[in-house]
Motif scaffolding. Structure first.
Motif, PDB file in Angstrom:
ATOM      1  N   THR A 168       0.830  -1.208   0.000  1.00 33.81           N
ATOM      2  CA  THR A 168       0.000   0.000   0.000  1.00 33.81           C
ATOM      3  C   THR A 168       0.860   1.251   0.000  1.00 33.81           C
ATOM      4  OG1 THR A 168      -0.153  -0.124   2.395  1.00 33.81           O
ATOM      5  CG2 THR A 168      -2.013  -0.994   1.173  1.00 33.81           C
ATOM      6  N   VAL A 169       0.346   2.287  -0.657  1.00 31.79           N
ATOM      7  CA  VAL A 169       1.015   3.588  -0.680  1.00 31.79           C
ATOM      8  C   VAL A 169       0.008   4.612  -0.153  1.00 31.79           C
ATOM      9  CG1 VAL A 169       2.097   5.340  -2.150  1.00 31.79           C
ATOM     10  CG2 VAL A 169       2.408   2.923  -2.684  1.00 31.79           C
ATOM     11  N   ASP A 170       0.319   5.258   0.980  1.00 26.06           N
ATOM     12  CA  ASP A 170      -0.585   6.244   1.576  1.00 26.06           C
ATOM     13  C   ASP A 170       0.015   7.630   1.487  1.00 26.06           C
ATOM     14  OD1 ASP A 170      -2.836   4.741   2.996  1.00 26.06           O
ATOM     15  OD2 ASP A 170      -1.042   3.614   3.577  1.00 26.06           O
ATOM     16  N   ILE A 171      -0.800   8.570   1.016  1.00 25.16           N
ATOM     17  CA  ILE A 171      -0.327   9.958   0.932  1.00 25.16           C
ATOM     18  C   ILE A 171      -1.108  10.776   1.955  1.00 25.16           C
ATOM     19  CG2 ILE A 171      -0.027  11.960  -0.598  1.00 25.16           C
ATOM     20  CD1 ILE A 171      -0.679   9.231  -2.634  1.00 25.16           C
ATOM     21  N   GLN A 172      -0.387  11.471   2.820  1.00 22.88           N
ATOM     22  CA  GLN A 172      -1.048  12.282   3.855  1.00 22.88           C
ATOM     23  C   GLN A 172      -0.356  13.630   3.976  1.00 22.88           C
ATOM     24  OE1 GLN A 172      -0.348   9.534   6.967  1.00 22.88           O
ATOM     25  NE2 GLN A 172      -2.369   8.581   6.819  1.00 22.88           N
ATOM     26  N   THR A 173      -1.067  14.584   4.600  1.00 27.43           N
ATOM     27  CA  THR A 173      -0.426  15.876   4.882  1.00 27.43           C
ATOM     28  C   THR A 173      -0.583  16.179   6.365  1.00 27.43           C
ATOM     29  OG1 THR A 173      -2.462  17.079   4.415  1.00 27.43           O
ATOM     30  CG2 THR A 173      -0.898  16.860   2.611  1.00 27.43           C
ATOM     31  N   ALA A 174       0.450  16.803   6.925  1.00 30.60           N
ATOM     32  CA  ALA A 174       0.379  17.236   8.337  1.00 30.60           C
ATOM     33  C   ALA A 174       1.503  18.236   8.583  1.00 30.60           C
ATOM     34  CB  ALA A 174       0.529  16.048   9.276  1.00 30.60           C
ATOM     35  N   GLY A 175       1.199  19.293   9.292  1.00 23.02           N
ATOM     36  CA  GLY A 175       2.198  20.292   9.700  1.00 23.02           C
ATOM     37  C   GLY A 175       3.036  20.847   8.563  1.00 23.02           C
ATOM     38  N   GLY A 176       2.427  21.172   7.450  1.00 26.48           N
ATOM     39  CA  GLY A 176       3.150  21.775   6.325  1.00 26.48           C
ATOM     40  C   GLY A 176       3.984  20.772   5.528  1.00 26.48           C
ATOM     41  N   GLN A 177       3.848  19.488   5.871  1.00 22.88           N
ATOM     42  CA  GLN A 177       4.611  18.456   5.159  1.00 22.88           C
ATOM     43  C   GLN A 177       3.680  17.435   4.529  1.00 22.88           C
ATOM     44  OE1 GLN A 177       7.347  16.693   8.021  1.00 22.88           O
ATOM     45  NE2 GLN A 177       9.050  17.503   6.814  1.00 22.88           N
ATOM     46  N   ALA A 178       4.180  16.816   3.477  1.00 25.39           N
ATOM     47  CA  ALA A 178       3.430  15.704   2.888  1.00 25.39           C
ATOM     48  C   ALA A 178       4.214  14.440   3.207  1.00 25.39           C
ATOM     49  CB  ALA A 178       3.338  15.881   1.382  1.00 25.39           C
ATOM     50  N   SER A 179       3.508  13.347   3.461  1.00 24.21           N
ATOM     51  CA  SER A 179       4.241  12.096   3.646  1.00 24.21           C
ATOM     52  C   SER A 179       3.679  11.025   2.713  1.00 24.21           C
ATOM     53  CB  SER A 179       4.177  11.635   5.107  1.00 24.21           C
ATOM     54  OG  SER A 179       2.845  11.399   5.463  1.00 24.21           O
ATOM     55  N   ILE A 180       4.590  10.218   2.217  1.00 23.86           N
ATOM     56  CA  ILE A 180       4.206   9.076   1.384  1.00 23.86           C
ATOM     57  C   ILE A 180       4.703   7.839   2.131  1.00 23.86           C
ATOM     58  CG2 ILE A 180       4.441   7.962  -0.875  1.00 23.86           C
ATOM     59  CD1 ILE A 180       5.296  10.681  -2.004  1.00 23.86           C
ATOM     60  N   ARG A 181       3.779   6.941   2.473  1.00 23.34           N
ATOM     61  CA  ARG A 181       4.160   5.722   3.212  1.00 23.34           C
ATOM     62  C   ARG A 181       3.993   4.504   2.327  1.00 23.34           C
ATOM     63  NH1 ARG A 181       3.875   6.778   8.820  1.00 23.34           N
ATOM     64  NH2 ARG A 181       3.318   8.963   8.899  1.00 23.34           N
ATOM     65  N   ILE A 182       5.061   3.740   2.184  1.00 24.89           N
ATOM     66  CA  ILE A 182       4.991   2.513   1.382  1.00 24.89           C
ATOM     67  C   ILE A 182       5.061   1.346   2.377  1.00 24.89           C
ATOM     68  CG2 ILE A 182       6.070   1.150  -0.478  1.00 24.89           C
ATOM     69  CD1 ILE A 182       7.140   4.670  -0.273  1.00 24.89           C
ATOM     70  N   THR A 183       3.962   0.586   2.466  1.00 23.36           N
ATOM     71  CA  THR A 183       3.882  -0.461   3.496  1.00 23.36           C
ATOM     72  C   THR A 183       3.768  -1.855   2.890  1.00 23.36           C
ATOM     73  OG1 THR A 183       2.772   1.111   4.929  1.00 23.36           O
ATOM     74  CG2 THR A 183       2.569  -1.209   5.532  1.00 23.36           C
ATOM     75  N   ASP A 184       4.566  -2.770   3.425  1.00 20.44           N
ATOM     76  CA  ASP A 184       4.409  -4.174   3.027  1.00 20.44           C
ATOM     77  C   ASP A 184       4.173  -5.034   4.261  1.00 20.44           C
ATOM     78  OD1 ASP A 184       6.932  -5.530   4.058  1.00 20.44           O
ATOM     79  OD2 ASP A 184       7.885  -4.032   2.779  1.00 20.44           O
ATOM     80  N   ARG A 185       3.612  -6.207   4.028  1.00 19.34           N
ATOM     81  CA  ARG A 185       3.397  -7.161   5.133  1.00 19.34           C
ATOM     82  C   ARG A 185       4.352  -8.325   4.929  1.00 19.34           C
ATOM     83  NH1 ARG A 185       1.565  -4.366   8.068  1.00 19.34           N
ATOM     84  NH2 ARG A 185      -0.190  -3.010   7.708  1.00 19.34           N
ATOM     85  N   GLY A 186       5.630  -8.024   4.945  1.00 13.94           N
ATOM     86  CA  GLY A 186       6.618  -9.049   4.602  1.00 13.94           C
ATOM     87  C   GLY A 186       7.484  -9.486   5.770  1.00 13.94           C
ATOM     88  N   ILE A 187       8.699  -9.903   5.460  1.00 15.69           N
ATOM     89  CA  ILE A 187       9.569 -10.507   6.483  1.00 15.69           C
ATOM     90  C   ILE A 187      10.099  -9.493   7.499  1.00 15.69           C
ATOM     91  CG2 ILE A 187      10.307 -12.484   5.103  1.00 15.69           C
ATOM     92  CD1 ILE A 187      12.837 -10.989   4.372  1.00 15.69           C
ATOM     93  N   GLY A 188      10.118  -8.201   7.144  1.00 17.81           N
ATOM     94  CA  GLY A 188      10.585  -7.183   8.077  1.00 17.81           C
ATOM     95  C   GLY A 188      12.093  -7.184   8.269  1.00 17.81           C
ATOM     96  N   ILE A 189      12.563  -6.213   9.049  1.00 18.41           N
ATOM     97  CA  ILE A 189      14.001  -6.058   9.289  1.00 18.41           C
ATOM     98  C   ILE A 189      14.220  -6.035  10.805  1.00 18.41           C
ATOM     99  CG2 ILE A 189      16.009  -4.551   8.919  1.00 18.41           C
ATOM    100  CD1 ILE A 189      14.363  -3.272   6.588  1.00 18.41           C
TER     101      ILE A 189
END
Ligand code: ADP
Length: 252
Positions: A168-189
C-alpha cells in the motif's frame, strides 16, 4: 578543497599549515579507500550474474541441441541474471555519477498523481498489487518529479522482493509536510539491522540476497532524498512488515 597560499610568517603558522596538510592527506586517503572498496564490491556483485550466465551459456552450447529440456531452464536463468545485471549497472552508474550532474529540477508535483502513475508502471512490470490511498484528490509537494519516482520505485521494489502480499502507498499531509508511506506485510528487518540498511552494499543476510539485490537500493534512496530535500524513515518489525516514509515540503 580550498587552495591555501603558502607564505608562513612564523613557526606557529608553519606548524598550523603542516597540520592542515596532514588533515587533507587523511581525508584523501579515506576517500581513496572508500572508492577502492566501492570498486571491489561492485566487481564482486557483477561477477556473480556473469558467472551464472557463462555457465548456462556453456551448458547450452554443449548439450542444448540434444537435451531440449535444458533449453527452457537455461534461457530463463540467463534472462533473469541479465535483468539483474542491468539493474545493478544502472544503480552503480547513478551512485558513481557526480551529484552535480543529477540535474535536480524542483517544482510543484501532484503526489497522488505521481504515486498512481508509479504504482501503475509497477503493476504492469511485476504483476503485483499496489493500492494507492489518499484522503485528498490531489496533494502538491515541492520536489523533483523524476527523482521522486525513482525513490518510490526503490521502496516499491523492496516491498515486492521481501513480501508476498499487496503493497500500500498512503499519501497524507500534516504540519506543512506531505508524507508518502509505502507499506508491506513481509519478512521485516530486525531492529539491530535498521541503522545499517542505508549503507552501500549492506544486506540483512546473505540468504535473502539472491532474491534481493546488491544492497544498493537504500543507499541510493538516501542520496536521492538528500538531493530533493526529502526526509526518509524506515519502520519495521520482523514477521509483520515494513513501512518506508518519504517526507516532503508541501508546495507553497
Ligand atoms: P537490496 O537491493 O539488497 O534490496 P537495499 O539497499 O534496497 O538492497 O536494502 C538493504 C537490505 O535491507 C536488503 O538486502 C534487505 O535485507 C533489507 N530490506 C530492505 N527493504 C526491506 C523490506 N521492505 N522488507 C524486508 N527487508 C528489507
Amino acid at each position: 578543497f580550498r587552495r591555501i597560499e603558502l607564505d608562513p610568517k612564523s613557526k606557529d603558522e608553519l606548524v598550523e599549515m603542516g597540520a592542515a596538510f596532514n588533515d587533507m592527506i587523511t581525508l584523501l586517503e579515506r576517500n581513496y579507500e572508500k572508492q577502492e572498496q566501492f570498486v571491489s564490491n561492485a566487481s564482486h556483485e557483477l561477477k556473480t550474474p556473469i558467472t551464472i550466465i557463462e555457465s548456462y551459456a556453456s551448458l547450452l552450447k554443449r548439450r542444448g541441441l540434444d537435451r531440449p529440456e535444458l533449453f527452457h531452464e537455461s534461457v530463463e536463468a540467463i534472462h533473469s541474471e541479465a535483468v539483474r545485471m542491468k539493474e545493478l549497472t544502472e544503480q552503480l552508474l547513478l551512485l558513481a555519477r557526480n551529484r552535480d550532474e543529477w540535474q535536480v529540477k524542483m517544482e510543484d508535483v501532484d503526489l497522488v498523481e505521481l504515486c498512481e502513475a508509479s504504482a501503475g508502471a509497477f503493476r504492469s512490470a511485476y504483476h503485483r498489487e499496489v493500492q494507492v490511498r489518499s484522503d485528498q484528490g490531489a496533494v502538491y509537494g515541492w520536489t523533483d518529479r523524476q527523482r521522486l519516482r525513482q525513490l518510490l520505485f526503490i521502496f516499491l521494489d523492496n516491498a515486492r522482493k521481501y513480501s508476498e502480499e499487496a503493497v500500500t502507498v498512503d499519501i497524507q499531509t500534516a504540519g506543512g509536510q506531505a508524507s508518502i508511506r509505502i507499506t508491506d506485510r513481509g519478512i521485516g528487518i530486525p531492529k539491530e539491522e535498521l541503522p545499517y540498511v542505508f549503507d552501500r552494499f549492506y544486506r540483512v543476510d546473505e540468504a535473502r540476497s539472491r532474491k534481493g539485490g546488491a544492497g544498493l537500493g537504500l543507499s541510493l534512496a538516501k542520496d536521492i532524498a538528500e538531493a530533493i530535500e526529502a526526509e526518509l524513515e524506515l519502520d519495521s518489525l520482523p514477521g509483520v512488515g515494513t513501512t518506508a516514509v518519504i517526507r516532503l515540503k508541501l508546495a507553497e
